[in-house]
Design a protein around this motif. Sequence first.
Motif, PDB file in Angstrom:
ATOM      1  N   LEU A 250       0.829  -1.207   0.000  1.00  0.00           N
ATOM      2  CA  LEU A 250       0.000   0.000   0.000  1.00  0.00           C
ATOM      3  C   LEU A 250       0.863   1.257   0.000  1.00  0.00           C
ATOM      4  N   GLU A 372      -8.125   0.453  -0.661  1.00  0.00           N
ATOM      5  CA  GLU A 372      -6.971   0.725   0.199  1.00  0.00           C
ATOM      6  C   GLU A 372      -6.857  -0.347   1.277  1.00  0.00           C
ATOM      7  N   LYS A 376      -3.717  -3.467   1.980  1.00  0.00           N
ATOM      8  CA  LYS A 376      -2.971  -3.670   3.222  1.00  0.00           C
ATOM      9  C   LYS A 376      -2.580  -5.124   3.407  1.00  0.00           C
TER      10      LYS A 376
END
Length: 447
Positions: A250, A372, A376
Amino acid sequence: MFKKLTKFIVNQMDPCKEWVPVESIADNEHFRPLYLLKKKSKPKTVFHPAPYYQQTGFTLEDVLLPGEDGKSTESIYPECGQFTLTKVSTDQADGGLSISFDPTNVELKGKASLSKELSIMPQKKSISLESLEALRKEREMNMDHSFIRQLQRTGIKLHMVTEILEASEEAVYKESTKADGGFKAKFYATLCAQSNRENNQSIVIPKGCTLAFRTVPLHIRDGAWGMDYFPAETVRKQAYVADGPSAGKLGQVMTEVRYSCRIFPELSPDLQLIIFNTITAVMRDKSLLQELSHKMEELSEQNDGYQLETESPDLKELFSTLQHSPRDHLLLLAEGITYILDALHELTEDQLLLLLESLERKIVSQQLNLVENLLKHDLDKGKEPFFVDARVLFPQEEEQRLTIALVELSGVQLQEDGSVIPRDKPFEAVAALFVALYTLNFLSGSR
């Protein structure tokens, strides 16, 4: 489908990413041994780690002076061994889907399974460096050739194909979606749905089709030519440090997208809106997307004097604005726009339509938070399921299903309970989706 297939083959055979997958079956014949390619100045990205090449239509034989013995270059590369790749997989999802479309409503419920089937025998062909060295000493470059003269004026980097993977026999790649109760739905820009109990797609890979290739840089000077066996690698600058995570996948994506689009926060709201309107226009028209990409790449390659002309009304306002921009400002704008277009090019046409619908529904920022959250996790580690924070899911069923379809087309199976199953090492596809959502979310703020 062909692009998906060649990327899969490269991922299976070459974890170090030294091979470049061919992206279009229509262009495969231009990536044969000894073909000359122009390497684009664009650096590699997290969503497209392979270099960008453009075909020239010329081979080394075309631009060399005749040798004393009259021999051609056609017989200087040997064939290597064959091997077989087989892929059979089935993914199953449970759930329901309720979608509104004109002139009535339809509710689609049940189970769906996506199966993929492939058996292909790639064959490697390569040119020995010894034979190329012998050829270099025997035959000079034809400096009067029009292509070589133009090449010398522009300073474009020339590369030559030295190895390829090709299909040794005809092969068929199949994808099949079977539904119980009509679960399968195909989205359009207005979120229309057409339910099919079974949807089959297949592509025939003809014998001799180039699947992937490797190159060496070619340098030319005063009739002499040679290969760079240890070329310097072009790396995207990482001078801009993103806020938030500074490590992991990320953080890598965030750093790259913010650096590549660093000019956008400095623009006026009016110019941001012009860029946003242009980007959404090309998302609806693939030919427009290609035209804009080509124009932006030309700007970065031209050292002086540039003319932005188009017949498309959707591009004229942006081109008129850029035409009067200072050179340094223009190059940063071209870099940022090219970066966005490259990410959009990695998405499917259905995903582009889903993104346009998401913009209309004003849910892009929530989708950005979800993607997003996906990044991760190590999406390329395997198919182990994991859970995302339920707060990034959508309370409205239509919006949730739209988003599930959007991320599933990037190779991530997302369930209503927040469980996630990655398929076929989807990091690059999800990274491209993140870039698209990030830039659209930022630029849409000017509306």
